[in-house]
Motif scaffolding. Structure first.
Motif, mmCIF file in Angstrom:
data_model
loop_
_atom_site.group_PDB
_atom_site.id
_atom_site.type_symbol
_atom_site.label_atom_id
_atom_site.label_comp_id
_atom_site.label_asym_id
_atom_site.label_seq_id
_atom_site.Cartn_x
_atom_site.Cartn_y
_atom_site.Cartn_z
ATOM 1 N N TYR A 121 0.837 -1.208 0.000
ATOM 2 C CA TYR A 121 0.000 0.000 0.000
ATOM 3 C C TYR A 121 0.865 1.248 0.000
ATOM 4 C CZ TYR A 121 -3.624 3.303 1.536
ATOM 5 O OH TYR A 121 -4.486 4.375 1.639
ATOM 6 N N TRP A 128 1.276 6.732 -6.681
ATOM 7 C CA TRP A 128 0.174 7.689 -6.892
ATOM 8 C C TRP A 128 0.671 9.125 -6.743
ATOM 9 C CZ3 TRP A 128 -1.665 10.827 -2.801
ATOM 10 C CH2 TRP A 128 -2.721 11.667 -3.162
ATOM 11 N N TYR A 189 -7.156 12.933 -6.393
ATOM 12 C CA TYR A 189 -7.774 12.491 -5.146
ATOM 13 C C TYR A 189 -8.741 11.337 -5.365
ATOM 14 C CZ TYR A 189 -5.533 16.365 -2.784
ATOM 15 O OH TYR A 189 -4.589 17.203 -2.255
ATOM 16 N N ASP A 190 -9.351 11.274 -6.530
ATOM 17 C CA ASP A 190 -10.154 10.089 -6.857
ATOM 18 C C ASP A 190 -9.266 8.843 -6.871
ATOM 19 O OD1 ASP A 190 -12.524 11.449 -7.060
ATOM 20 O OD2 ASP A 190 -12.472 11.641 -9.246
ATOM 21 N N GLY A 191 -8.066 8.999 -7.415
ATOM 22 C CA GLY A 191 -7.130 7.881 -7.434
ATOM 23 C C GLY A 191 -6.746 7.432 -6.036
ATOM 24 N N GLU A 193 -8.590 7.716 -3.300
ATOM 25 C CA GLU A 193 -9.739 7.029 -2.717
ATOM 26 C C GLU A 193 -9.895 5.624 -3.290
ATOM 27 O OE1 GLU A 193 -13.069 9.551 -3.327
ATOM 28 O OE2 GLU A 193 -12.419 11.043 -1.837
ATOM 29 N N THR A 194 -9.613 5.479 -4.576
ATOM 30 C CA THR A 194 -9.672 4.149 -5.194
ATOM 31 C C THR A 194 -8.631 3.223 -4.577
ATOM 32 O OG1 THR A 194 -10.475 5.061 -7.289
ATOM 33 C CG2 THR A 194 -9.441 2.885 -7.361
ATOM 34 N N LEU A 195 -7.430 3.727 -4.360
ATOM 35 C CA LEU A 195 -6.394 2.913 -3.724
ATOM 36 C C LEU A 195 -6.821 2.456 -2.340
ATOM 37 C CD1 LEU A 195 -3.011 4.696 -4.578
ATOM 38 C CD2 LEU A 195 -3.799 2.469 -5.366
ATOM 39 N N ARG A 197 -9.858 2.036 -1.166
ATOM 40 C CA ARG A 197 -10.888 1.002 -1.273
ATOM 41 C C ARG A 197 -10.285 -0.337 -1.687
ATOM 42 N NH1 ARG A 197 -13.883 5.216 -3.711
ATOM 43 N NH2 ARG A 197 -13.319 4.419 -5.775
ATOM 44 N N GLN A 198 -9.336 -0.311 -2.594
ATOM 45 C CA GLN A 198 -8.730 -1.554 -3.068
ATOM 46 C C GLN A 198 -7.900 -2.239 -1.988
ATOM 47 O OE1 GLN A 198 -6.520 -0.155 -6.469
ATOM 48 N NE2 GLN A 198 -8.217 -0.471 -7.896
ATOM 49 N N TRP A 199 -7.187 -1.463 -1.206
ATOM 50 C CA TRP A 199 -6.269 -2.038 -0.230
ATOM 51 C C TRP A 199 -6.873 -2.253 1.142
ATOM 52 C CZ3 TRP A 199 -1.386 -3.928 -0.975
ATOM 53 C CH2 TRP A 199 -0.792 -3.684 -2.214
#
Length: 226
Positions: A121, A128, A189-191, A193-195, A197-199
């Protein structure tokens, strides 16, 4: 020092002017409005905050976490040594040892698995930050040499009013620059938040799984057959 650091001084100077004109009022219906509502910050302040994000500390954190795995490996090696005794106590010890080994290093839910996920992470966040800084640097480079930037500098250099009121000279140009800067930060910042959620599932606490001896647990339902 990366491209964003090199563009920070001229970029922030331009964005200070942009912020002044936006605060005074921009055309109604301009695409900057939803971006301002979402980010809740003016473009210059948004960039100023982002400048503090650097990939190196995150990458270093990932390396530091991975170094901790060696300590868990040493403990696991000690626990795998065979015992030269037998009987009920040895059996109970064996069950506890097996459970502890599972907890330490068996699959992604173990302590080592969580350490590796945490390091992964940190690496993903470092990537990122690096990619987002590059995207922001490219946007700043574009707006610094744009016709809108010339108009904004001219409007603020001639003493144009920056008090709230009717849209003044340079306001539409400032809004356009602000929209371009805020848009790239929204994507960044969308990226993030996606990270997260994924991790997130891989970063949850590693739960202790107690040893089992194969005997039925009377606190759980059992199947009875004939």
């Amino acid at each position: 020092m990366d491209a964003l650091d090199r563009l920070a001084e001229p970029g922030l100077d331009l964005l200070r002017r942009v912020d002044r004109l936006i605060a005074a009022g921009v055309p109604e219906g301009h695409r900057v409005w939803p971006l301002l509502r979402r980010m809740q910050v003016l473009p210059g302040d948004a960039v100023r905050g982002f400048l503090d994000l650097h990939p190196v500390p995150l990458a270093s954190a990932g390396h530091a976490v991975r170094r901790l795995v060696r300590g868990y490996d040493d403990v696991s090696a000690a626990l795998t040594d065979s015992v030269l005794w037998s009987g009920p106590a040895a059996t109970a010890y064996g069950q506890q040892r097996a459970a502890l080994l599972r907890h330490l290093d068996e699959g992604p839910d173990s302590l080592v698995g969580r350490l590796e996920s945490t390091a992964g992470y940190a690496d993903a966040l470092a990537d990122w930050v690096e990619g987002s800084r590059l995207a922001l640097a490219r946007t700043l480079a574009d707006v610094l040499r744009s016709a809108e930037a010339v108009a904004v500098v001219a409007a603020t250099a001639t003493g144009a009013s920056t008090r709230p009121g009717p849209v003044g000279p340079g306001a539409a140009d400032a809004a356009e620059i602000g929209a371009r800067v805020l848009a790239v930060l929204c994507v960044a910042y969308d990226g993030a938040e996606t990270l997260l959620r994924q991790w997130a599932p891989s970063l949850a606490e590693s739960a202790w799984r107690p040893p089992t001896d194969g005997r039925p647990r009377y606190d759980q339902p059992t199947r009875v057959g004939w």
